[in-house]
Design an enzyme around this catalytic site. Structure first.
Site, PDB file in Angstrom:
ATOM      1  CE1 TYR A 181      -4.168  -1.829   0.595  1.00 33.08           C
ATOM      2  CE2 TYR A 181      -2.692  -3.284   1.824  1.00 33.08           C
ATOM      3  CZ  TYR A 181      -3.916  -3.044   1.191  1.00 33.08           C
ATOM      4  OH  TYR A 181      -4.866  -4.033   1.175  1.00 33.08           O
ATOM      5  CB  SER A 182       0.737   4.370  -1.991  1.00 26.81           C
ATOM      6  OG  SER A 182       0.973   3.770  -3.246  1.00 26.81           O
ATOM      7  CB  CYS A 360      -0.392   7.289  -7.793  1.00 30.12           C
ATOM      8  SG  CYS A 360      -0.424   5.870  -6.664  1.00 30.12           S
ATOM      9  CD  GLU A 400       3.609   3.317  -6.006  1.00 25.02           C
ATOM     10  OE1 GLU A 400       2.792   3.847  -5.215  1.00 25.02           O
ATOM     11  OE2 GLU A 400       4.789   3.071  -5.725  1.00 25.02           O
ATOM     12  CE1 TYR A 402      -4.650   1.074  -6.869  1.00 27.41           C
ATOM     13  CE2 TYR A 402      -2.521   2.191  -6.704  1.00 27.41           C
ATOM     14  CZ  TYR A 402      -3.891   2.179  -6.512  1.00 27.41           C
ATOM     15  OH  TYR A 402      -4.513   3.291  -5.990  1.00 27.41           O
TER      16      TYR A 402
END
Length: 402
Positions: A181-182, A360, A400, A402
């Site tokens: 997790y960021s 992101c 980044e 996901y």
């Protein structure tokens, strides 16, 4: 004409298998895109077949005109380009993604893998609360962990991630694997004491055979209570580090919980307590593009509005609320539409070697952003497929997803 060109392009690639079709590349010649001399000239864009239709829609949205679509390597164009004297005379702008003197925090000084899955740090939950307003879609929580007592001390910098190993076992009776997790807090933590870390977590839910399935780790975190113990690994990641230059410019593109690293940047830049403590006085410009389905789903919105009011010369906050706002074509407003609307300014920023771009969120946001940037670059006489890897090499393009 656009529809006809697209149908002709589709016919040229539909005779083979889908795998072959997906690999074909097309050169799209565009006129009347941009301003001034650029508006009178023509530009060529290289795109894969699967993004051809979306790119044409983006070009139309910006008022451009497609004069030709050429299958690369297949010979003649599908339509002859209407080359004008102005188009021949217009010089092609040169990209300048030079690497600034002070790029990022020294990578050698960034902590990595202080704690690994076989020997994780055990943190304690100090708070867990919802980030959503009434009427929001889904479930998103802000969760903070106490990192005190570690040897070594678990510390991190803005832009990194940590791993969480949820309690329990999987269907095979083995411990659950970690999820990354960021991090949503600065190195000083939300309480400025330097020994906490916060996450912004959306509960994953999806339907399978008519049954709602909850994500293992996201549900574990959203349900967890203060005082609970949690296995933590990391930190990891050097892709999303902020530049060390106080005069840098930062463009941020975020959707959903992809706002986590952006929150760390903005707190470091504009939160009064952070500015007093971090010894780093941001003097550049920051621009956040935030995508959410509804206003109630905007995360940390009050903080960002406060920063914009307090630092109007340094911070801009642009929202794309898909279910409440419309783009120029009357469809839903997505972050790529905001990028298209502000293309000229975005590229004026990118031409400055001190500008960094951060993206992101869900991986699905990348194609839309890429299409918008392709058309925006073309308006400047630039080839985005060439410029983007140069920006990446110069450590100015950070992604980044996901």
């Amino acid at each position: 004409m656009i529809g006809a060109l697209y149908r002709m392009a589709a016919m040229r690639v539909s005779t083979g298998s889908a795998l072959i079709s997906d690999g074909r590349m097309f050169r799209v010649t565009v006129a009347a895109l941009g301003v001034g001399l650029q508006h009178r000239g023509e530009r060529s864009l290289l795109v894969p077949f699967e993004r051809l239709q979306s790119l044409m829609q983006t070009i139309a949205l910006q008022g451009g005109r497609i004069t030709a679509i050429t299958p690369v390597g297949e010979g003649s164009a599908l339509a002859e380009p209407a080359t004008t004297p102005a188009a021949k005379a217009a010089p092609k702008a040169q990209a300048s993604p030079s690497k600034p003197a002070a790029v990022s925090a020294s990578h050698a000084d960034v902590p990595v893998n202080l704690y690994k899955p076989k020997d994780p740090f055990v943190g304690t939950v100090t708070e867990n609360y919802s980030l959503l307003a009434e009427g929001a879609i889904g479930r998103v929580n802000h969760i903070t962990f106490d990192l005190s007592g570690g040897n070594p001390q678990l510390h991190y910098v803005e832009g990194q991630s940590i791993g969480i190993i949820p309690d329990g076992e999987d269907a095979n009776g083995k411990p659950h694997k970690l999820r990354l997790y960021s991090i949503a807090s600065t190195r000083h933590g939300d309480n400025m004491a330097g020994k906490t870390v916060s996450l912004c977590v959306r509960q994953l839910q999806y339907d399978k055979d008519g049954e709602t399935i909850n994500g293992v780790c996201s549900t574990f975190l959203c349900d967890i209570e203060a005082g609970a113990k949690v296995k933590i690994t990391g930190p990891v990641g050097k892709e999303m580090l902020l530049p060390a230059d106080e005069d840098a410019n930062v463009i941020m593109l975020a959707t959903g919980t992809g706002i986590a690293p952006m929150r760390t940047y903005l707190r470091r830049m504009f939160e009064p307590a952070e500015r007093d403590k971090n010894g780093w006085a941001f003097k550049g410009k920051a621009w956040l593009f935030m995508g959410a389905p509804t206003t109630a789903n905007l995360l940390y919105d009050d903080d960002f509005e406060r920063y914009q009011s307090a630092f109007p010369d340094n911070f801009r906050y642009t929202k794309a609320i898909s279910r409440e706002q419309q783009n120029a074509k009357g469809g839903r407003m997505y972050i790529q539409d905001r990028v298209s609307e502000n293309a000229d300014e975005i590229f004026a920023w990118i031409e400055n070697p001190k500008t960094h771009v951060y993206m992101c969120g869900l991986r699905g946001m990348e194609p839309g952003i890429d299409e918008a940037m392709t058309a925006a670059a073309a308006a400047k006489g630039l080839d985005w497929s060439e410029l983007r890897p140069q920006l990446k090499k110069a450590e100015r393009w950070h992604v980044e997803t996901y």
